[in-house]
Design an enzyme around this catalytic site. Structure first.
Site, PDB file in Angstrom:
ATOM      1  N   SER A   1       0.848  -1.187   0.000  1.00  0.00           N
ATOM      2  CA  SER A   1       0.000   0.000   0.000  1.00  0.00           C
ATOM      3  C   SER A   1       0.884   1.237   0.000  1.00  0.00           C
ATOM      4  CB  SER A   1      -0.886   0.008   1.258  1.00  0.00           C
ATOM      5  OG  SER A   1      -1.501   1.267   1.437  1.00  0.00           O
TER       6      SER A   1
ATOM      7  N   TYR B   1      -1.815  -1.646  10.762  1.00  0.00           N
ATOM      8  CA  TYR B   1      -1.884  -1.938   9.324  1.00  0.00           C
ATOM      9  C   TYR B   1      -0.769  -1.243   8.552  1.00  0.00           C
ATOM     10  CZ  TYR B   1      -3.509  -2.152   4.514  1.00  0.00           C
ATOM     11  OH  TYR B   1      -3.579  -2.359   3.159  1.00  0.00           O
TER      12      TYR B   1
END
Length: 240
Positions: free
Chosen positions: A143, A163
């Site tokens: 990401s 995350y």
């Protein structure tokens, strides 16, 4: 690539993973749909087959050593090798935003177990099969949030203690894999799909899973003179 190529996509029963499987299948790959939920996995396989994709189910929980070992044995028995591995399976913390002051060690460990250790388990189990391929490719789904440079330069929303750091960890790990595998024909790269509307973010993303799958598909089908050890999105190189 050879006429018959075998791919495994983890977390492929829905979202971006499903679209990666669909995209590779449309290019002629025989695709293993890796997922831990039996019903969702078989539903995904049926949907892919209905669209003309040569797909098969691979029971796979990336957090379980025995499950990963069994998945490798299944692929070996079916194909004898693996040409493409897309490590797509990923989770967020049980809370969001997962601020560092709210994340417990147990939550952080559970996220890392899937997003980082799961990649290690699957990659290491599949490497013997990948080494048998003429053009092996590994894609690790990360990401933009995992880029330290972009996190400092841009406002990606609230601070994240689980995350986002797990993706930074994954990025660093991928570089080390590339370093170790540099004298082989295995190419390993990082895909950043962008802000995609999936259940991971409550479908708040601004692009579709089909859009988000494109960079992973591109990296999974790189030519022999393509890059390795890099991080990419649809626009090109993503800074570390």
């Amino acid at each position: 690539m050879s006429d018959t190529t075998y791919a495994l996509v983890t977390g492929a029963n829905k979202g971006i993973g499903f679209e990666i499987a669909a995209g590779l299948g449309a290019l002629g790959h025989i695709v293993g749909v890796g997922a831990r939920n039996d019903q969702r996995r078989e539903d995904a396989v049926a949907k892919l087959r209905a669209a003309g994709v040569d797909a098969f189910g691979v029971p796979l929980d990336v957090t379980d050593d025995a499950s990963v070992t069994a998945a490798a044995a299944l692929i070996e028995g079916r194909a004898g090798r693996l040409d493409v591995l897309v490590n797509n399976a990923g989770v967020i913390a049980g809370i969001w935003p997962d601020s560092p002051t709210a994340v417990t060690p147990a939550i952080l460990q559970s996220v890392i177990d899937t997003n980082v250790l799961g990649v290690v388990r699957v990659t290491n189990a599949m490497l013997p099969l990948l080494r048998r391929s003429a053009h092996p490719r590994i894609v690790n789904q990360s990401s933009h949030l995992g880029s330290l440079t972009l996190t400092v330069q841009q406002d990606f929303g609230p601070a994240s203690g689980a995350y986002t750091p797990s993706k930074t960890f994954l990025n660093a790990l991928t570089v080390q894999y590339a370093k170790e595998l540099n004298d082989t024909n295995i190419k390993i790269n990082i895909s950043c799909p962008g802000y995609v509307a999936t259940d991971l973010n409550g479908f708040q993303g601004t692009s579709t899973p089909t859009d988000g799958a494109q960079i992973a598909i591109k990296l999974a089908t790189l030519p022999d003179d393509g890059p390795t050890g890099g991080m990419f999105d649809a626009d090109g190189i993503v800074p570390w």
